[in-house]
Design an enzyme around this catalytic site. Structure first.
Site, PDB file in Angstrom:
ATOM      1  N   GLU A 102      -5.010   1.301  -2.783  1.00  0.00           N
ATOM      2  CA  GLU A 102      -3.424   0.646  -2.448  1.00  0.00           C
ATOM      3  C   GLU A 102      -3.587  -1.040  -2.986  1.00  0.00           C
ATOM      4  O   GLU A 102      -2.460  -1.371  -3.780  1.00  0.00           O
ATOM      5  CB  GLU A 102      -3.330   0.205  -1.088  1.00  0.00           C
ATOM      6  CG  GLU A 102      -2.753   1.865  -0.062  1.00  0.00           C
ATOM      7  CD  GLU A 102      -1.390   2.520  -1.265  1.00  0.00           C
ATOM      8  OE1 GLU A 102      -0.585   1.691  -1.807  1.00  0.00           O
ATOM      9  OE2 GLU A 102      -1.639   3.622  -1.095  1.00  0.00           O
TER      10      GLU A 102
ATOM     11  N   ASN B  22       5.913   0.028   4.072  1.00  0.00           N
ATOM     12  CA  ASN B  22       6.043   0.558   3.520  1.00  0.00           C
ATOM     13  C   ASN B  22       6.577   2.112   2.974  1.00  0.00           C
ATOM     14  O   ASN B  22       7.466   2.673   2.222  1.00  0.00           O
ATOM     15  CB  ASN B  22       4.803   1.031   2.543  1.00  0.00           C
ATOM     16  CG  ASN B  22       4.578   1.933   0.945  1.00  0.00           C
ATOM     17  OD1 ASN B  22       4.936   1.384   0.267  1.00  0.00           O
ATOM     18  ND2 ASN B  22       3.727   3.076   1.371  1.00  0.00           N
TER      19      ASN B  22
ATOM     20  N   TRP C  13      10.497  -0.046  -7.160  1.00  0.00           N
ATOM     21  CA  TRP C  13      12.146   0.813  -7.513  1.00  0.00           C
ATOM     22  C   TRP C  13      12.233   1.608  -8.354  1.00  0.00           C
ATOM     23  O   TRP C  13      12.109   2.271  -8.617  1.00  0.00           O
ATOM     24  CB  TRP C  13      12.706  -0.702  -7.391  1.00  0.00           C
ATOM     25  CG  TRP C  13      13.330  -1.293  -6.541  1.00  0.00           C
ATOM     26  CD1 TRP C  13      13.055  -2.044  -5.487  1.00  0.00           C
ATOM     27  CD2 TRP C  13      14.462  -0.538  -5.153  1.00  0.00           C
ATOM     28  NE1 TRP C  13      13.756  -2.016  -4.242  1.00  0.00           N
ATOM     29  CE2 TRP C  13      13.878  -1.453  -4.179  1.00  0.00           C
ATOM     30  CE3 TRP C  13      15.260   0.538  -5.412  1.00  0.00           C
ATOM     31  CZ2 TRP C  13      15.202  -0.967  -3.141  1.00  0.00           C
ATOM     32  CZ3 TRP C  13      16.083   0.403  -4.822  1.00  0.00           C
ATOM     33  CH2 TRP C  13      16.252   0.069  -3.387  1.00  0.00           C
TER      34      TRP C  13
HETATM   35  C1  LIG Z   1      10.908  -0.102  -2.624  1.00  0.00           C
HETATM   36  C2  LIG Z   1       9.852  -0.734  -2.728  1.00  0.00           C
HETATM   37  C3  LIG Z   1       9.318  -2.743  -3.191  1.00  0.00           C
HETATM   38  C4  LIG Z   1       8.647  -3.340  -3.014  1.00  0.00           C
HETATM   39  N1  LIG Z   1       7.965  -4.062  -3.717  1.00  0.00           N
HETATM   40  C5  LIG Z   1       7.732  -4.806  -2.671  1.00  0.00           C
HETATM   41  C6  LIG Z   1       7.388  -6.230  -3.147  1.00  0.00           C
HETATM   42  O1  LIG Z   1       8.408  -6.984  -3.353  1.00  0.00           O
HETATM   43  N2  LIG Z   1       6.101  -6.647  -2.658  1.00  0.00           N
HETATM   44  C7  LIG Z   1       5.125  -6.164  -2.630  1.00  0.00           C
HETATM   45  O2  LIG Z   1       3.564  -7.105  -2.270  1.00  0.00           O
HETATM   46  N3  LIG Z   1       4.961  -5.054  -2.626  1.00  0.00           N
HETATM   47  C8  LIG Z   1       6.873  -4.452  -2.375  1.00  0.00           C
HETATM   48  N4  LIG Z   1       6.483  -2.864  -2.198  1.00  0.00           N
HETATM   49  C9  LIG Z   1       4.718  -2.331  -2.097  1.00  0.00           C
HETATM   50  C10 LIG Z   1       5.309  -2.177  -1.344  1.00  0.00           C
HETATM   51  O3  LIG Z   1       6.091  -2.158   0.258  1.00  0.00           O
HETATM   52  C11 LIG Z   1       4.454  -3.437   0.404  1.00  0.00           C
HETATM   53  O4  LIG Z   1       2.447  -3.819  -0.643  1.00  0.00           O
HETATM   54  C12 LIG Z   1       3.481  -2.817   1.431  1.00  0.00           C
HETATM   55  O5  LIG Z   1       4.146  -2.714   2.380  1.00  0.00           O
HETATM   56  C13 LIG Z   1       2.934  -4.453   2.579  1.00  0.00           C
HETATM   57  O6  LIG Z   1       2.433  -4.239   3.057  1.00  0.00           O
HETATM   58  P1  LIG Z   1       1.006  -4.001   4.014  1.00  0.00           P
HETATM   59  O7  LIG Z   1       0.388  -5.745   3.603  1.00  0.00           O
HETATM   60  O8  LIG Z   1       0.753  -4.247   5.162  1.00  0.00           O
HETATM   61  O9  LIG Z   1       0.085  -3.096   2.427  1.00  0.00           O
HETATM   62  P2  LIG Z   1      -0.964  -2.250   2.333  1.00  0.00           P
HETATM   63  O10 LIG Z   1      -0.651  -1.190   3.189  1.00  0.00           O
HETATM   64  O11 LIG Z   1      -1.657  -2.545   4.382  1.00  0.00           O
HETATM   65  O12 LIG Z   1      -1.767  -2.066   1.433  1.00  0.00           O
HETATM   66  C14 LIG Z   1      -2.522  -3.427   1.611  1.00  0.00           C
HETATM   67  C15 LIG Z   1      -2.105  -4.480  -0.562  1.00  0.00           C
HETATM   68  O13 LIG Z   1      -1.714  -3.357  -1.495  1.00  0.00           O
HETATM   69  C16 LIG Z   1      -0.326  -3.909  -1.614  1.00  0.00           C
HETATM   70  N5  LIG Z   1       0.213  -2.484  -2.417  1.00  0.00           N
HETATM   71  C17 LIG Z   1       0.318  -1.643  -0.820  1.00  0.00           C
HETATM   72  N6  LIG Z   1       0.868  -0.709  -1.834  1.00  0.00           N
HETATM   73  C18 LIG Z   1       1.421  -1.026  -2.515  1.00  0.00           C
HETATM   74  C19 LIG Z   1       2.586  -0.515  -3.414  1.00  0.00           C
HETATM   75  N7  LIG Z   1       3.117   0.709  -3.254  1.00  0.00           N
HETATM   76  N8  LIG Z   1       2.274  -1.175  -4.583  1.00  0.00           N
HETATM   77  C20 LIG Z   1       2.185  -2.123  -5.307  1.00  0.00           C
HETATM   78  N9  LIG Z   1       1.177  -3.097  -4.014  1.00  0.00           N
HETATM   79  C21 LIG Z   1       0.645  -2.533  -3.180  1.00  0.00           C
HETATM   80  C22 LIG Z   1      -0.126  -5.344  -1.048  1.00  0.00           C
HETATM   81  O14 LIG Z   1      -0.801  -6.187  -2.560  1.00  0.00           O
HETATM   82  C23 LIG Z   1      -0.910  -4.952   0.099  1.00  0.00           C
HETATM   83  O15 LIG Z   1      -0.518  -5.641   0.589  1.00  0.00           O
HETATM   84  C24 LIG Z   1       7.034  -2.526  -2.920  1.00  0.00           C
HETATM   85  C25 LIG Z   1       7.493  -0.791  -2.037  1.00  0.00           C
HETATM   86  C26 LIG Z   1       8.658  -0.612  -2.101  1.00  0.00           C
HETATM   87  C27 LIG Z   1       8.474   1.321  -2.674  1.00  0.00           C
END
Ligand SMILES: Cc1cc2nc3c(=O)[nH]c(=O)nc-3n(C[C@H](O)[C@H](O)[C@H](O)COP(=O)(O)OP(=O)(O)OC[C@H]3O[C@@H](n4cnc5c(N)ncnc54)[C@H](O)[C@@H]3O)c2cc1C
Length: 481
Positions: free
Chosen positions: A280, A346, A387
């Site tokens: 991720e 997410n 997106w």
């Molecule tokens: C429509 C949509 C828009 C999003 N916009 C953003 C945004 O503007 N900024 C953003 O950081 N993330 C975005 N995400 C990705 C993801 O939803 C978030 O990174 C995640 O929910 C952050 O929560 P976490 O730190 O607990 O993630 P965790 O599950 O703990 O993951 C650890 C890290 O991995 C990275 N990561 C995880 N999933 C993704 C993913 N699908 N894409 C890219 N990186 C990821 C993030 O940096 C995250 O902090 C988006 C997802 C969707 C579906």
């Protein structure tokens, strides 16, 4: 007068002291350091959204405090970096500017313009890679072309071995005072006025959910790595559980680096959970990689066939989606979590995005723009990649005909309804079987819970079946059949 060199450290998306290659390099050079952050008021780089600015305020204050503890400070100015950085060099006699690479085209062009101006002042511009796991240009296919698909890129990424180890906070740093005589543009600006909302102060609520700075981010990482990481593979999809790391806002502003996270987690938890987590984190790098090679990503469909798709214009439905008033509880729960906390789970992001782009057939760019303004982790790469992934318009994307069914998603990822109850409290008294689709509740269930649809909670703004069929029809037209 001392001959010791003066270095500027230009902070951008890297508001920390540990694992900061630019700060370490400036420290290694010897002499004094002047730290600077520029609030960019040009329209060259996309203007940051409101929620991001609120979080930035806290991160800047925390950075200043951390520097003060080391005898330094950070000069925060507002204006055009292409004018201000060279001006600062001229006023101070600095002979080198250190900063990290940025990967969006507009920012790279801005850096090039700064570098050219510094050249004429006999000042070096020294950049390193400090905000991603790996320099995007280091991961390429055998033919040298960029990867398009995550799984192939991830293989290529892993074949290069572990990303570089994080650097410690530099031990010996000597700072120059941040006062610059005579130059109005180089006076510290009032970040409270520039970054904090006032009327109304919507940031107050978000403050209940987030702490600022490197120490808080590190604590969050440690707590996560020793607990929820061990169940991440399944836990990350449970919308009510707080089992993802919630580190995205800190990664966005660089209060923590991805390399710090990688190396801290790489031997914690069980292999399947850890591997999923690291991949991720890989998605974040892959998003910057995709933006690096596709600068139009936030603005244009990467699959050109979707330029033919007739998106609907419905300001009323868009507003209902934005404010969590669609009448589809799991969608509204996600949108209200976003509005109140500046962050969304997410799984919920995928559900609400699919609902907008497919069931409502509203252009994904409207959703991207709303997220840009309301997410504290809003970032030009991950936001646009995701997106386009959900909308089906990206190179690496879920096929357009994969339309998330909000009811099945709620049943699978919020089986007890805790997430919906938390964020849509007016439905809290409904039994589980009626919660995700109150319009289809058994006779009497709504009455018993004291709910009248249309009065206490909206009727659905679209029938899920009809919305789905309409999206499929529009999609077929893009294929010319
Ligand atoms: C429509 C949509 C828009 C999003 N916009 C953003 C945004 O503007 N900024 C953003 O950081 N993330 C975005 N995400 C990705 C993801 O939803 C978030 O990174 C995640 O929910 C952050 O929560 P976490 O730190 O607990 O993630 P965790 O599950 O703990 O993951 C650890 C890290 O991995 C990275 N990561 C995880 N999933 C993704 C993913 N699908 N894409 C890219 N990186 C990821 C993030 O940096 C995250 O902090 C988006 C997802 C969707 C579906």
């Amino acid at each position: 007068m001392s001959d010791a060199p003066l270095s500027l450290v230009w902070f951008r998306d890297d508001l920390r002291l540990a694992d900061h290659p630019a700060l370490s390099a400036a420290g290694d050079r010897g002499g004094k350091i002047l730290c600077v952050y520029v609030l960019d008021n040009t329209s060259v780089v996309r203007a940051p959204g409101g929620a991001y600015q609120w979080f930035l305020h806290g991160a800047l204050e925390a950075l200043k405090e951390a520097l003060e503890e080391k005898g330094g400070d950070c000069l925060i100015v507002q204006g055009d970096p292409v004018a201000l950085i060279p001006e600062l060099v001229q006023c101070t006699g600095a002979s080198a500017v250190f900063c990290h690479h940025r990967y969006q085209k507009e920012a790279r062009e801005q850096d090039e313009a700064v570098s050219k101006k510094l050249d004429t002042l006999d000042c070096s511009f020294i950049q390193s890679h400090g905000t991603v796991l790996r320099n995007p240009e280091s991961v390429t296919t055998k033919s040298g072309t960029p990867y398009k698909i995550f799984s192939a890129w991830w293989k290529g990424f892993q074949a290069l071995g572990a990303p570089p180890s994080p650097l410690p906070v530099p031990k010996h740093l000597t700072f120059r005072d941040i006062a610059i005589k005579g130059k109005k543009a180089l006076r510290p600006c009032a970040i409270d006025e520039l970054l904090l909302p006032s009327k109304p102060d919507w940031g107050k609520k978000m403050g209940e959910y987030w702490e600022h700075g490197e120490e808080a981010a590190t604590e969050l990482l440690h707590d996560f790595a020793h607990a929820a990481l061990g169940r991440y593979d399944t836990g990350r999809n449970d919308m009510a559980a707080e089992d993802s790391s919630r580190l995205s806002p800190y990664l966005r502003l660089g209060t923590l680096s991805p390399r710090q996270i990688w190396h801290y987690c790489k031997d914690k938890g069980r292999a399947p959970d850890r591997d999923t987590y690291l991949s991720e984190l890989g998605w974040r790098d892959f998003s910057w990689y995709t933006l690096f090679y596709n600068p139009e990503l936030p603005r244009r469909n990467l699959k050109a066939q979707f330029d033919k798709l007739s998106w609907r214009r419905s300001p009323k439905q868009l507003a209902a989606w934005q404010r969590g008033r669609t009448g589809i509880p799991v969608v509204d729960a996600g949108m209200r979590q976003l509005w109140e906390t500046g962050w969304m789970h997410n799984r919920a992001r995928m559900i609400v995005a699919s609902f907008l782009a497919k069931h409502l057939l509203i252009d994904w760019r409207e959703g991207e723009a709303w997220f840009w303004d309301t997410l504290i982790d809003a970032d030009p790469a991950s936001n646009a990649v995701n997106w386009q992934w959900v909308a089906g318009t990206g190179i690496e994307a879920s096929p357009f005909f994969r339309i998330f069914n909000p009811l099945r998603q709620a049943a699978k990822f919020d089986p007890e309804g805790d997430y919906i109850r938390r964020w849509v409290p007016e439905l809290a008294k409904l039994p589980n079987d009626a919660l995700a689709a109150p319009w289809a509740a058994e006779p009497g269930a709504l009455e018993k819970a004291g709910i009248k649809l249309g009065r206490d909670y909206p009727e659905p703004i679209v029938s899920l079946d009809e919305g789905r069929d309409r999206a499929m029809k529009a999609y077929r037209q893009t294929r010319g059949s």
